[in-house]
Design a protein around this motif. Structure first.
Motif, PDB file in Angstrom:
ATOM      1  N   GLY A   1       0.835  -1.195   0.000  1.00 12.57           N
ATOM      2  CA  GLY A   1       0.000   0.000   0.000  1.00 12.57           C
ATOM      3  C   GLY A   1       0.862   1.233   0.000  1.00 12.57           C
ATOM      4  N   LEU A   2       0.225   2.400   0.140  1.00  8.77           N
ATOM      5  CA  LEU A   2       0.961   3.658   0.052  1.00  8.77           C
ATOM      6  C   LEU A   2       1.926   3.834   1.224  1.00  8.77           C
ATOM      7  N   ASP A   3       1.555   3.346   2.406  1.00  7.03           N
ATOM      8  CA  ASP A   3       2.461   3.465   3.553  1.00  7.03           C
ATOM      9  C   ASP A   3       3.768   2.712   3.303  1.00  7.03           C
ATOM     10  N   GLU A   4       3.674   1.493   2.802  1.00  5.67           N
ATOM     11  CA  GLU A   4       4.883   0.731   2.505  1.00  5.67           C
ATOM     12  C   GLU A   4       5.683   1.425   1.414  1.00  5.67           C
ATOM     13  N   PHE A   5       5.001   1.963   0.420  1.00  2.00           N
ATOM     14  CA  PHE A   5       5.682   2.674  -0.663  1.00  2.00           C
ATOM     15  C   PHE A   5       6.479   3.855  -0.118  1.00  2.00           C
TER      16      PHE A   5
END
Length: 209
Positions: free
Chosen positions: A53-57
């Protein structure tokens, strides 16, 4: 736009660079998965094919940029005896400051899941501030052996001051605030002078560099 089913080389870097452009142009509020893939010229699902997701990105973007700076800092000792000590230190400190930039680092800190992933990765040994600090210490030790840093200088303390302050500026800086690069230049000039480093005069640090 990449055709469906056609692999894109270096797709992670392509999306990382796209995210940096979106942030620079529109700010953190505009950074969405769709904005990133649109900017990168990728299909909408590509980001989620590579990241949870965006957090991991966001966390992985910061880690990637820190790793690049750590690799560059690892080569710093090879510059011992070349240029000036102040100039060499300034280059690494500014590279660390620019590695993620206050906007990207600040974004990671405001997203709890991204911040947690980033902290855990650094604690587990991912290249980051500690690696840069160790490289600066090795570099200063080499310069000390060449006589370009005063005998008795606590090189580890100088490295800690340089990296610790840059870390603080990186994590607390905000877009539109005081220019942290100027603060880093001033810090390096002071540290180099305190270390009795050759080329430590203020004239070695032109504001435009």
């Amino acid at each position: 736009m990449s055709p469906r089913g056609v692999a894109m080389p270096d797709v992670r870097e392509r999306m990382f660079a796209a995210a940096e452009r979106v942030l620079a142009r529109e700010g953190p509020g505009a950074l969405t998965s769709r904005a990133i893939t649109t900017e990168a010229g990728c299909a909408k699902g590509v980001l989620h094919a590579h990241f949870a997701g965006l957090d991991e990105f966001v966390a992985d973007l910061v880690l990637d940029r820190f790793a690049e700076t750590a690799r560059a800092a690892g080569e710093l000792a090879e510059r011992a005896g070349a240029g000036t000590v102040a100039g060499n230190l300034r280059d690494v400190a500014l590279a660390l400051l620019d590695s993620a930039g206050p906007t990207i680092a600040g974004l990671a800190m405001t997203r709890p899941a991204a911040s947690l992933r980033l902290r855990r990765a650094l604690e587990s040994g991912a290249p980051g501030f500690s690696a840069v600090q160790e490289s600066i210490t090795r570099y200063l030790d080499a310069e000390q052996r060449l006589g370009r840093v005063a005998p008795g200088t606590d090189t580890a303390a100088v490295a800690l001051a340089a990296v610790g302050t840059t870390h603080h500026l990186l994590m607390t800086g905000r877009p539109g605030g005081a220019d942290p690069r100027e603060q880093v230049r001033g810090l390096i000039a002071m540290l180099a002078s305190a270390a009795g480093a050759s080329g430590a005069a203020s004239g070695d640090l032109p504001a435009g560099e």
